[in-house]
Design a protein around this motif. Structure first.
Motif, PDB file in Angstrom:
ATOM      1  N   MET A 251       0.893  -1.161  -0.010  1.00  0.00           N
ATOM      2  CA  MET A 251      -0.065  -0.073   0.105  1.00  0.00           C
ATOM      3  C   MET A 251       0.921   1.254  -0.098  1.00  0.00           C
ATOM      4  O   MET A 251       0.620   2.152  -0.721  1.00  0.00           O
ATOM      5  N   LEU A 252       2.088   1.302   0.560  1.00  0.00           N
ATOM      6  CA  LEU A 252       2.807   2.557   0.879  1.00  0.00           C
ATOM      7  C   LEU A 252       4.034   2.368  -0.170  1.00  0.00           C
ATOM      8  O   LEU A 252       4.820   2.574   0.372  1.00  0.00           O
ATOM      9  N   SER A 253       3.827   1.668  -1.226  1.00  0.00           N
ATOM     10  CA  SER A 253       4.830   1.816  -2.301  1.00  0.00           C
ATOM     11  C   SER A 253       5.163   3.099  -2.844  1.00  0.00           C
ATOM     12  O   SER A 253       4.230   4.086  -2.728  1.00  0.00           O
ATOM     13  N   LEU A 254       6.309   3.576  -3.454  1.00  0.00           N
ATOM     14  CA  LEU A 254       6.603   4.536  -3.786  1.00  0.00           C
ATOM     15  C   LEU A 254       5.625   5.120  -4.946  1.00  0.00           C
ATOM     16  O   LEU A 254       4.932   6.304  -5.072  1.00  0.00           O
ATOM     17  N   PRO A 255       5.177   4.434  -5.857  1.00  0.00           N
ATOM     18  CA  PRO A 255       4.008   4.722  -6.780  1.00  0.00           C
ATOM     19  C   PRO A 255       2.778   5.314  -6.102  1.00  0.00           C
ATOM     20  O   PRO A 255       2.216   6.294  -6.615  1.00  0.00           O
ATOM     21  N   ASN A 256       2.320   4.611  -5.153  1.00  0.00           N
ATOM     22  CA  ASN A 256       1.110   4.760  -4.406  1.00  0.00           C
ATOM     23  C   ASN A 256       1.411   6.189  -3.736  1.00  0.00           C
ATOM     24  O   ASN A 256       0.320   6.998  -3.593  1.00  0.00           O
ATOM     25  N   ILE A 257       2.439   6.294  -3.253  1.00  0.00           N
ATOM     26  CA  ILE A 257       2.871   7.551  -2.569  1.00  0.00           C
ATOM     27  C   ILE A 257       2.901   8.705  -3.506  1.00  0.00           C
ATOM     28  O   ILE A 257       2.169   9.724  -3.002  1.00  0.00           O
ATOM     29  N   LEU A 258       3.274   8.482  -4.598  1.00  0.00           N
ATOM     30  CA  LEU A 258       3.356   9.715  -5.566  1.00  0.00           C
ATOM     31  C   LEU A 258       1.763  10.033  -5.938  1.00  0.00           C
ATOM     32  O   LEU A 258       1.509  11.095  -6.289  1.00  0.00           O
ATOM     33  N   THR A 259       1.033   9.046  -6.178  1.00  0.00           N
ATOM     34  CA  THR A 259      -0.490   9.176  -6.753  1.00  0.00           C
ATOM     35  C   THR A 259      -1.028   9.901  -5.533  1.00  0.00           C
ATOM     36  O   THR A 259      -1.675  10.884  -5.908  1.00  0.00           O
ATOM     37  N   LEU A 260      -0.804   9.483  -4.073  1.00  0.00           N
ATOM     38  CA  LEU A 260      -1.173  10.201  -2.927  1.00  0.00           C
ATOM     39  C   LEU A 260      -1.046  11.589  -2.956  1.00  0.00           C
ATOM     40  O   LEU A 260      -1.747  12.492  -2.623  1.00  0.00           O
ATOM     41  N   SER A 261       0.110  11.933  -3.346  1.00  0.00           N
ATOM     42  CA  SER A 261       0.875  13.368  -3.056  1.00  0.00           C
ATOM     43  C   SER A 261      -0.058  14.180  -4.039  1.00  0.00           C
ATOM     44  O   SER A 261      -0.230  15.361  -3.771  1.00  0.00           O
TER      45      SER A 261
ATOM     46  N   ILE B 115      -3.208  13.712  -5.197  1.00  0.00           N
ATOM     47  CA  ILE B 115      -4.584  14.076  -4.487  1.00  0.00           C
ATOM     48  C   ILE B 115      -4.373  15.096  -3.348  1.00  0.00           C
ATOM     49  O   ILE B 115      -5.055  16.260  -3.364  1.00  0.00           O
ATOM     50  N   PHE B 116      -3.115  14.959  -2.365  1.00  0.00           N
ATOM     51  CA  PHE B 116      -3.072  15.866  -1.359  1.00  0.00           C
ATOM     52  C   PHE B 116      -2.627  17.369  -1.941  1.00  0.00           C
ATOM     53  O   PHE B 116      -2.741  18.407  -1.166  1.00  0.00           O
ATOM     54  N   ALA B 117      -2.048  17.557  -3.272  1.00  0.00           N
ATOM     55  CA  ALA B 117      -1.696  18.733  -3.859  1.00  0.00           C
ATOM     56  C   ALA B 117      -2.865  19.503  -4.195  1.00  0.00           C
ATOM     57  O   ALA B 117      -2.708  20.682  -4.302  1.00  0.00           O
ATOM     58  N   VAL B 118      -3.833  18.749  -4.477  1.00  0.00           N
ATOM     59  CA  VAL B 118      -5.140  19.520  -5.092  1.00  0.00           C
ATOM     60  C   VAL B 118      -5.791  20.692  -4.062  1.00  0.00           C
ATOM     61  O   VAL B 118      -5.725  21.716  -4.823  1.00  0.00           O
ATOM     62  N   PRO B 119      -5.647  20.552  -2.894  1.00  0.00           N
ATOM     63  CA  PRO B 119      -6.153  21.683  -2.134  1.00  0.00           C
ATOM     64  C   PRO B 119      -5.289  22.806  -2.148  1.00  0.00           C
ATOM     65  O   PRO B 119      -5.567  23.875  -1.970  1.00  0.00           O
TER      66      PRO B 119
END
Length: 189
Positions: free
Chosen positions: A1-11, A13-17
């Motif tokens: 779940m906390l692989s680098l690709p998933n962290i990049l994708t989550l980043s 999402i968190f960048a949108v606000p």
């Protein structure tokens, strides 16, 4: 779940606000910072997929989140570009008939998301076509140029490039949306 690709994708999402906040009442600096953040998000969009495939770390979470991250970012940027004014120009970055191109892109994203969900329910996978990748490229360039145009009203060519790419993306959006719809109709009772 906390692989680098998933962290990049989550980043992304968190960048949108943060992107929305920068574009809220942007001024010159807000547009520049939003442009830089948008570029970083674009790079992570490429990297997460590349790394997932290269490392054999493709996950169901990543497959689920990646298109969501893309759609959230695109929708947020489009809405902000329609609603905010250029730093020194006093008018929205995307206005008039150009809003139609933006709406085509937004509506296609919603429709294709629903269609993909339906097709997943009947166990049909729809791979991303080469034309859809071109659509994404036009869309990314368009939105980046339009963000930058907010900070550069003295360089109208940036705005023109952004609007031209927005219309190019809208045209490709219609073609690829029709392709997805044709596939979907084959699987509807």
């Amino acid at each position: 779940m906390l692989s680098l690709p998933n962290i990049l994708t989550l980043s992304r999402i968190f960048a949108v606000p943060i992107l929305v906040a920068l574009l809220w009442h942007p001024g010159w600096l807000g547009y520049i910072l939003a442009f830089l953040l948008y570029c970083v998000a674009g790079v992570t969009d490429y990297l997460d997929g590349y790394l997932a495939r290269a490392q054999g770390a493709v996950s169901r979470l990543g497959v689920f989140l990646d298109p969501i991250a893309d759609k959230i970012m695109v929708a947020a940027v489009i809405v902000m570009l329609i609603s905010t004014e250029q730093a020194l120009g006093g008018h929205p970055v995307v206005a008039g008939w150009h809003v139609m191109a933006a709406l085509v892109i937004l509506l296609r994203e919603i429709a294709v998301s629903g269609l993909r969900e339906f097709l997943a329910g009947v166990s049909v996978s729809v791979p991303v076509s080469r034309l859809a990748k071109w659509k994404t490229a036009f869309q990314m360039v368009a939105l980046g140029a339009l963000i930058l145009a907010g900070a550069t009203p003295h360089a109208p060519w940036v705005h023109i490039v952004g609007l031209a790419c927005l219309w190019g993306a809208a045209a490709l959006t219609l073609v690829t949306g029709w392709d997805y719809l044709r596939i979907g109709l084959r699987h509807m009772d």
